[in-house]
Design an enzyme around this catalytic site. Structure first.
Site, mmCIF file in Angstrom:
data_model
loop_
_atom_site.group_PDB
_atom_site.id
_atom_site.type_symbol
_atom_site.label_atom_id
_atom_site.label_comp_id
_atom_site.label_asym_id
_atom_site.label_seq_id
_atom_site.Cartn_x
_atom_site.Cartn_y
_atom_site.Cartn_z
ATOM 1 N N SER A 41 2.879 0.711 10.799
ATOM 2 C CA SER A 41 3.622 1.977 10.839
ATOM 3 C C SER A 41 2.915 2.985 11.740
ATOM 4 O O SER A 41 1.697 2.937 11.922
ATOM 5 C CB SER A 41 3.754 2.572 9.437
HETATM 6 N N1 SAH Z 1 2.450 -1.009 5.361
HETATM 7 C C1 SAH Z 1 2.447 -1.792 6.575
HETATM 8 C C2 SAH Z 1 3.766 -1.666 7.301
HETATM 9 C C3 SAH Z 1 4.259 -3.015 7.713
HETATM 10 S S1 SAH Z 1 5.937 -3.091 8.258
HETATM 11 C C4 SAH Z 1 1.270 -1.436 7.468
HETATM 12 O O1 SAH Z 1 0.548 -0.493 7.164
HETATM 13 O O2 SAH Z 1 1.047 -2.126 8.461
HETATM 14 C C5 SAH Z 1 6.765 -3.592 6.783
HETATM 15 C C6 SAH Z 1 6.303 -4.858 6.133
HETATM 16 O O3 SAH Z 1 7.153 -5.076 5.007
HETATM 17 C C7 SAH Z 1 6.416 -6.118 6.991
HETATM 18 O O4 SAH Z 1 5.173 -6.767 7.027
HETATM 19 C C8 SAH Z 1 7.471 -6.952 6.263
HETATM 20 O O5 SAH Z 1 7.244 -8.356 6.344
HETATM 21 C C9 SAH Z 1 7.340 -6.455 4.839
HETATM 22 N N2 SAH Z 1 8.508 -6.644 3.972
HETATM 23 C C10 SAH Z 1 9.824 -6.506 4.277
HETATM 24 N N3 SAH Z 1 10.593 -6.751 3.206
HETATM 25 C C11 SAH Z 1 9.745 -7.060 2.168
HETATM 26 C C12 SAH Z 1 9.920 -7.434 0.804
HETATM 27 N N4 SAH Z 1 11.136 -7.556 0.250
HETATM 28 N N5 SAH Z 1 8.819 -7.677 0.061
HETATM 29 C C13 SAH Z 1 7.580 -7.576 0.591
HETATM 30 N N6 SAH Z 1 7.340 -7.228 1.877
HETATM 31 C C14 SAH Z 1 8.410 -6.989 2.661
#
Ligand code: SAH
Length: 218
Positions: free
Chosen positions: A67
């Site tokens: 993010s």
């Molecule tokens: N908090 C992360 C942001 C990653 S982007 C950071 O600091 O880097 C969002 C993430 O959510 C992705 O890795 C994606 O695979 C995950 N994601 C999407 N849907 C999800 C779900 N239902 N359960 C768990 N993770 C999920």
């Protein structure tokens, strides 16, 4: 490949980033200090070394992104983390947001649905420093019923709706910070579960997240 060297240049760029976040309206000193402390470039491929402190999202593989720092700061600020708060994070991704929450003193339970991204926790650089992060491979729509209830819940992917099972895993008086919409941008919501069990909803700015998807992906 990761570069685990934190040079004066990195530290300087990080301070500039923190100043930008202040200018953009982030006021929580603890959140700003956590971002100033944590080397964001440790969470990215060394190819991003020079640009890791720009206020932008970057690819982390599997079509996912770390993010934008403003978004991390904004969600962290809305969560009003207190020491030892039990926090559930949906979307571990790069582990950067989880690390910010851990630095703020939360006990973090984080779920990732992409196996390759989940497996990166084995090489998590700060394992020793932040034993207060617990990693789970699973579907965030289900939450972690056996570990709940939680003081706070943070969703770091665009949710199509407010997952009812997550509301159920929230303590009375606790709240959830969640970007909701299936469109290109999502409204950041803070959902408070009041002591009588009813729900209060506050709406904040628009953001752009990768979608929250159902099921696991091996
Ligand atoms: N908090 C992360 C942001 C990653 S982007 C950071 O600091 O880097 C969002 C993430 O959510 C992705 O890795 C994606 O695979 C995950 N994601 C999407 N849907 C999800 C779900 N239902 N359960 C768990 N993770 C999920």
């Amino acid at each position: 490949m990761r570069n685990y060297e934190d040079t004066y240049q990195h530290k300087g760029l990080r301070r500039q980033l923190v100043n930008q976040l202040k200018e953009k309206g982030i006021t929580d000193e603890n959140v700003l200090e956590a971002i100033n402390t944590i080397p964001r470039h440790y969470f990215l491929d060394s190819a991003f070394d020079k640009i890791a402190y720009e206020d932008r999202a970057f690819p982390i593989g599997e079509g996912q992104t770390i993010s934008q720092p403003y978004t991390v700061a904004y969600q962290s600020q809305l969560l009003q983390i207190k020491k030892n708060d039990k926090v559930l994070e949906i979307g571990t991704g790069s582990i950067y947001q989880a690390t910010v929450l851990a630095e703020l003193g939360a006990r973090v339970f984080t779920i990732e649905r992409q196996k390759k991204l989940f497996d990166q926790q084995k090489n998590y650089y700060f394992k020793g420093k932040y034993p207060n992060i617990k990693f789970f491979f699973g579907d965030g729509f289900e939450g972690l019923p056996t570990f709940g209830p939680f003081d706070k819940i943070i969703i770091t992917a665009a949710a199509p709706f407010i997952p009812p099972k997550l509301i159920a895993q929230l303590k009375p008086g606790g709240f959830m910070v969640i970007p909701v919409d299936e469109a290109d941008t999502q409204r950041m919501l803070r959902i408070t579960k009041q002591e009588d069990g009813t729900i209060k909803e506050e709406a904040f700015e628009q953001f752009s997240f990768v979608p929250m998807l159902t099921g696991k992906n091996r």
